[in-house]
Enzyme design. Structure first.
Site, PDB file in Angstrom:
ATOM      1  N   ARG A 177      -1.860  -3.751  -8.397  1.00 59.42           N
ATOM      2  CA  ARG A 177      -2.014  -2.080  -8.534  1.00 59.42           C
ATOM      3  C   ARG A 177      -1.241  -1.107  -9.209  1.00 59.42           C
ATOM      4  NH1 ARG A 177      -4.713   1.401  -5.311  1.00 59.42           N
ATOM      5  NH2 ARG A 177      -3.920   0.521  -3.401  1.00 59.42           N
ATOM      6  N   ARG A 181      -1.708   9.007  -9.159  1.00 56.68           N
ATOM      7  CA  ARG A 181      -2.453  10.142  -8.900  1.00 56.68           C
ATOM      8  C   ARG A 181      -2.153  11.339 -10.043  1.00 56.68           C
ATOM      9  NH1 ARG A 181       0.135  11.627  -3.386  1.00 56.68           N
ATOM     10  NH2 ARG A 181      -0.531   9.779  -2.639  1.00 56.68           N
ATOM     11  N   ARG A 256      13.447 -12.173   1.609  1.00 56.61           N
ATOM     12  CA  ARG A 256      14.259 -11.263   1.555  1.00 56.61           C
ATOM     13  C   ARG A 256      15.126 -10.666   1.950  1.00 56.61           C
ATOM     14  NH1 ARG A 256      17.102 -11.060  -3.117  1.00 56.61           N
ATOM     15  NH2 ARG A 256      17.453  -9.417  -3.554  1.00 56.61           N
ATOM     16  N   ARG A 287      17.944   2.675  -1.969  1.00 57.03           N
ATOM     17  CA  ARG A 287      17.476   3.743  -1.287  1.00 57.03           C
ATOM     18  C   ARG A 287      18.423   4.428  -0.689  1.00 57.03           C
ATOM     19  NH1 ARG A 287      11.840   2.859   1.848  1.00 57.03           N
ATOM     20  NH2 ARG A 287      12.550   1.089   2.948  1.00 57.03           N
ATOM     21  N   GLU A 308      20.374   1.436   1.452  1.00 58.17           N
ATOM     22  CA  GLU A 308      20.560   0.363   1.591  1.00 58.17           C
ATOM     23  C   GLU A 308      20.293  -0.423   0.670  1.00 58.17           C
ATOM     24  OE1 GLU A 308      16.655   1.067   3.312  1.00 58.17           O
ATOM     25  OE2 GLU A 308      15.829  -0.780   2.398  1.00 58.17           O
ATOM     26  N   TYR A 356       4.445  -9.392   5.414  1.00 60.81           N
ATOM     27  CA  TYR A 356       5.046  -8.294   5.745  1.00 60.81           C
ATOM     28  C   TYR A 356       3.713  -7.584   6.387  1.00 60.81           C
ATOM     29  CZ  TYR A 356       6.831  -3.113   5.412  1.00 60.81           C
ATOM     30  OH  TYR A 356       7.029  -2.413   5.292  1.00 60.81           O
ATOM     31  N   ASP A 358       3.255  -3.774   7.586  1.00 63.09           N
ATOM     32  CA  ASP A 358       3.694  -1.890   8.361  1.00 63.09           C
ATOM     33  C   ASP A 358       3.260  -1.701   9.518  1.00 63.09           C
ATOM     34  OD1 ASP A 358       4.696  -1.021   6.562  1.00 63.09           O
ATOM     35  OD2 ASP A 358       2.421  -0.674   5.164  1.00 63.09           O
TER      36      ASP A 358
HETATM   37  C1  LIG Z   1      13.407  -2.166   5.525  1.00 63.70           C
HETATM   38  C2  LIG Z   1      11.636  -1.642   6.464  1.00 63.70           C
HETATM   39  C3  LIG Z   1      11.008  -0.779   6.406  1.00 63.70           C
HETATM   40  C4  LIG Z   1      10.348  -0.239   7.161  1.00 63.70           C
HETATM   41  N1  LIG Z   1       9.353   0.623   6.969  1.00 63.70           N
HETATM   42  C5  LIG Z   1       8.575   0.690   7.471  1.00 63.70           C
HETATM   43  C6  LIG Z   1       7.305   2.111   7.231  1.00 63.70           C
HETATM   44  O1  LIG Z   1       7.828   3.342   6.958  1.00 63.70           O
HETATM   45  N2  LIG Z   1       6.301   1.558   8.343  1.00 63.70           N
HETATM   46  C7  LIG Z   1       6.223   0.756   8.833  1.00 63.70           C
HETATM   47  O2  LIG Z   1       4.557   0.967   8.903  1.00 63.70           O
HETATM   48  N3  LIG Z   1       6.598  -0.216   8.916  1.00 63.70           N
HETATM   49  C8  LIG Z   1       7.525  -0.823   8.472  1.00 63.70           C
HETATM   50  N4  LIG Z   1       7.843  -1.664   8.276  1.00 63.70           N
HETATM   51  C9  LIG Z   1       7.724  -2.697   9.128  1.00 63.70           C
HETATM   52  C10 LIG Z   1       8.149  -2.133  10.688  1.00 63.70           C
HETATM   53  O3  LIG Z   1       9.432  -2.670  10.199  1.00 63.70           O
HETATM   54  C11 LIG Z   1       7.040  -3.747  11.725  1.00 63.70           C
HETATM   55  O4  LIG Z   1       6.008  -3.676  11.102  1.00 63.70           O
HETATM   56  C12 LIG Z   1       7.378  -4.284  12.582  1.00 63.70           C
HETATM   57  O5  LIG Z   1       8.177  -3.719  12.850  1.00 63.70           O
HETATM   58  C13 LIG Z   1       6.786  -5.690  13.129  1.00 63.70           C
HETATM   59  O6  LIG Z   1       6.789  -6.146  13.902  1.00 63.70           O
HETATM   60  P1  LIG Z   1       6.987  -7.244  14.570  1.00 63.70           P
HETATM   61  O7  LIG Z   1       6.714  -6.923  16.258  1.00 63.70           O
HETATM   62  O8  LIG Z   1       5.919  -8.075  13.861  1.00 63.70           O
HETATM   63  O9  LIG Z   1       8.308  -8.061  13.967  1.00 63.70           O
HETATM   64  P2  LIG Z   1      10.266  -7.330  14.962  1.00 63.70           P
HETATM   65  O10 LIG Z   1       9.713  -5.629  15.125  1.00 63.70           O
HETATM   66  O11 LIG Z   1      10.218  -7.906  14.184  1.00 63.70           O
HETATM   67  O12 LIG Z   1      10.203  -8.006  16.253  1.00 63.70           O
HETATM   68  C14 LIG Z   1      10.463  -9.391  16.440  1.00 63.70           C
HETATM   69  C15 LIG Z   1      11.623  -9.606  17.099  1.00 63.70           C
HETATM   70  O13 LIG Z   1      11.438 -10.664  17.972  1.00 63.70           O
HETATM   71  C16 LIG Z   1      12.810 -10.947  18.234  1.00 63.70           C
HETATM   72  N5  LIG Z   1      13.338 -12.522  17.624  1.00 63.70           N
HETATM   73  C17 LIG Z   1      12.749 -13.001  17.007  1.00 63.70           C
HETATM   74  N6  LIG Z   1      12.907 -14.348  17.211  1.00 63.70           N
HETATM   75  C18 LIG Z   1      13.536 -14.756  18.244  1.00 63.70           C
HETATM   76  C19 LIG Z   1      13.750 -15.510  19.872  1.00 63.70           C
HETATM   77  N7  LIG Z   1      14.035 -16.595  18.740  1.00 63.70           N
HETATM   78  N8  LIG Z   1      13.860 -15.507  20.517  1.00 63.70           N
HETATM   79  C20 LIG Z   1      14.060 -14.127  20.289  1.00 63.70           C
HETATM   80  N9  LIG Z   1      13.270 -13.078  19.757  1.00 63.70           N
HETATM   81  C21 LIG Z   1      12.838 -12.896  19.069  1.00 63.70           C
HETATM   82  C22 LIG Z   1      13.597 -10.902  17.300  1.00 63.70           C
HETATM   83  O14 LIG Z   1      14.852 -10.447  17.357  1.00 63.70           O
HETATM   84  C23 LIG Z   1      12.752  -9.276  17.051  1.00 63.70           C
HETATM   85  O15 LIG Z   1      13.605  -7.888  18.162  1.00 63.70           O
HETATM   86  C24 LIG Z   1       9.372  -1.977   7.866  1.00 63.70           C
HETATM   87  C25 LIG Z   1      10.147  -2.478   7.392  1.00 63.70           C
HETATM   88  C26 LIG Z   1      11.684  -2.786   6.787  1.00 63.70           C
HETATM   89  C27 LIG Z   1      11.872  -4.134   6.952  1.00 63.70           C
END
Ligand SMILES: Cc1cc2nc3c(=O)[nH]c(=O)nc-3n(C[C@H](O)[C@H](O)[C@H](O)COP(=O)(O)OP(=O)(O)OC[C@H]3O[C@@H](n4cnc5c(N)ncnc54)[C@H](O)[C@@H]3O)c2cc1C
Length: 376
Positions: A177, A181, A256, A287, A308, A356, A358
């Site tokens: 969707r 607005r 990606r 962006r 980006e 994915y 947030d």
């Molecule tokens: C470009 C972009 C923009 C975004 N904007 C928003 C936003 O505006 N608002 C929002 O709510 N969310 C946003 N997000 C999403 C947000 O980044 C994620 O929800 C969040 O970071 C995920 O947390 P996580 O702990 O799952 O993973 P991550 O934050 O990725 O943490 C995982 C960690 O594990 C480490 N790791 C991985 N494998 C290993 C290994 N083998 N050994 C040791 N360490 C390891 C990595 O290095 C990383 O530091 C965005 C994401 C991206 C990519």
């Protein structure tokens, strides 16, 4: 090599929000935690650093937005948020439009001034293309939802750059969707709570990981010595790539990636907005962020912008967006099944779940698993 020298209760892999919240909650309950992180810093993709008094988000713009009061209250224990409201501007070949699609956009696009005129225009455009039956691809899906003008100028180029594929080759389900607005409201999100931490995101993690019961070691890759870790630690929380954990035995999950390019200027204001999307196909970036406009108290006379660039992913690049199409979803199910068989390893976060998320969703998921682990 021996790793569990202090009789840790948990090994946590990854210092992003999922791993760090788990570590904090475990320590709160008296558990000893070793947290390893392969990057040279904590905070995962939420990492920010300060430059010229400006908090720069190293992994793309992160705006915290949620309807989940529990998560909002939780994160507010560790930081104060500013009142930032995301209001994105789109630049299509030099023409500017407000996003998300709202009365301002419709006025800029067609000169219409009332909701009824805007709705009539969208209906007219949808009818004119006459797509019958179920949309076969993303292009047909988008046009059938919003009409040709908005699709061509604001969706097509951006989406094709983001995914690295033609809109006619992308599955229709990516756009289920399109929020439209019929008010003059440029707030990008519909959520009740929104903002950016006044001190940047990294300070949240410094507080989460401050306990004496948590040891943090950066620059260490779990996969380099997986078998030893598995033998030595009674319980592991793994937030890395799920296919990597299993040596890619069924094949590689696709992502990606994104490349960021920073530039500083002797100025207070370069682009006049925090985020400008470039929605044509020719501009190679999607962006441009100007960090001081994320409602920051920045030093005068300096500003930092980040472009980006979406790019194909391979194992040498950061995995950002999972490609949750049918092929990858089937592959993920196989890894998920293997993961379910490992009773002492919790797979979590965006890479562990190939999803994915947030930030608020990751916070919510981490709090849920904590409850299951400790308060069951
Ligand atoms: C470009 C972009 C923009 C975004 N904007 C928003 C936003 O505006 N608002 C929002 O709510 N969310 C946003 N997000 C999403 C947000 O980044 C994620 O929800 C969040 O970071 C995920 O947390 P996580 O702990 O799952 O993973 P991550 O934050 O990725 O943490 C995982 C960690 O594990 C480490 N790791 C991985 N494998 C290993 C290994 N083998 N050994 C040791 N360490 C390891 C990595 O290095 C990383 O530091 C965005 C994401 C991206 C990519």
């Amino acid at each position: 090599m021996k790793y569990n020298t202090k009789n840790y209760d948990y090994l946590i892999v990854g210092a992003g929000p999922y791993g760090s919240i788990f570590a904090y909650e475990a320590a709160k309950r008296g558990k000893r935690v070793l947290l390893i992180e392969k990057r040279d810093h904590i905070a995962g993709n939420m990492y920010t650093h300060k430059e010229d008094g400006i908090n720069v988000h190293d992994y793309g713009a992160h705006i915290f937005h949620t309807d989940n009061k529990e998560v909002w209250d939780y994160v507010n224990q560790f930081t104060e948020f500013n009142g930032y409201i995301n209001q994105v501007v789109a630049n299509y070949k030099g023409q500017l439009y407000n996003l998300p699609f709202n009365m301002n956009t419709f006025y800029q696009m067609w000169g219409v001034k009332t909701p009824a005129e805007a709705a009539a225009k969208i209906e007219e455009q949808k009818k004119a293309v006459g797509i019958s039956g179920a949309p076969q691809n993303l292009e047909e899906q988008a046009i059938s939802l919003i009409g040709t003008d908005i699709y061509t100028k604001l969706i097509k180029g951006y989406t094709e750059k983001q995914w690295g594929r033609k809109a006619t080759e992308l599955p229709a389900f990516i756009i289920r969707r399109l929020p439209v607005r019929y008010t003059f409201d440029n707030n990008y999100f519909n959520h009740r709570y929104q903002g950016v931490p006044v001190d940047g995101y990294t300070s949240i993690f410094e507080k989460l990981l401050a306990s004496d019961l948590i040891d943090v070691v950066t620059g260490v890759d779990f996969l380099a010595d997986k078998e030893t870790y598995l033998k030595e630690f009674p319980r592991i929380v793994y937030t890395g790539m799920i296919d990597g954990f299993f040596d890619y035995k069924y094949g590689e999950l696709e992502y990606r990636s994104v490349r960021f390019e920073n530039e500083s200027f002797d100025s207070d204001n370069q682009q006049g907005n925090a985020v400008i999307n470039y929605t044509d196909a020719e501009t190679p970036f999607t962006r441009v962020m100007e960090w001081r406009h994320f409602d920051q108290k920045a030093d005068a006379g300096r500003t930092i912008l980040t472009k980006e660039y979406p790019q194909d992913w391979d194992r040498t690049k950061e995995a950002y967006y999972p490609v949750n199409d049918e092929k990858n979803s089937e592959l993920f199910k196989k890894y998920r099944k293997e993961a379910n068989g490992l009773k002492n390893v919790i797979f979590g976060g965006r890479l562990g779940n190939y999803q994915y998320y947030d930030m608020d969703q990751v916070f919510g998921a981490a709090l849920k698993v904590v409850e299951k682990e400790f308060d069951k």
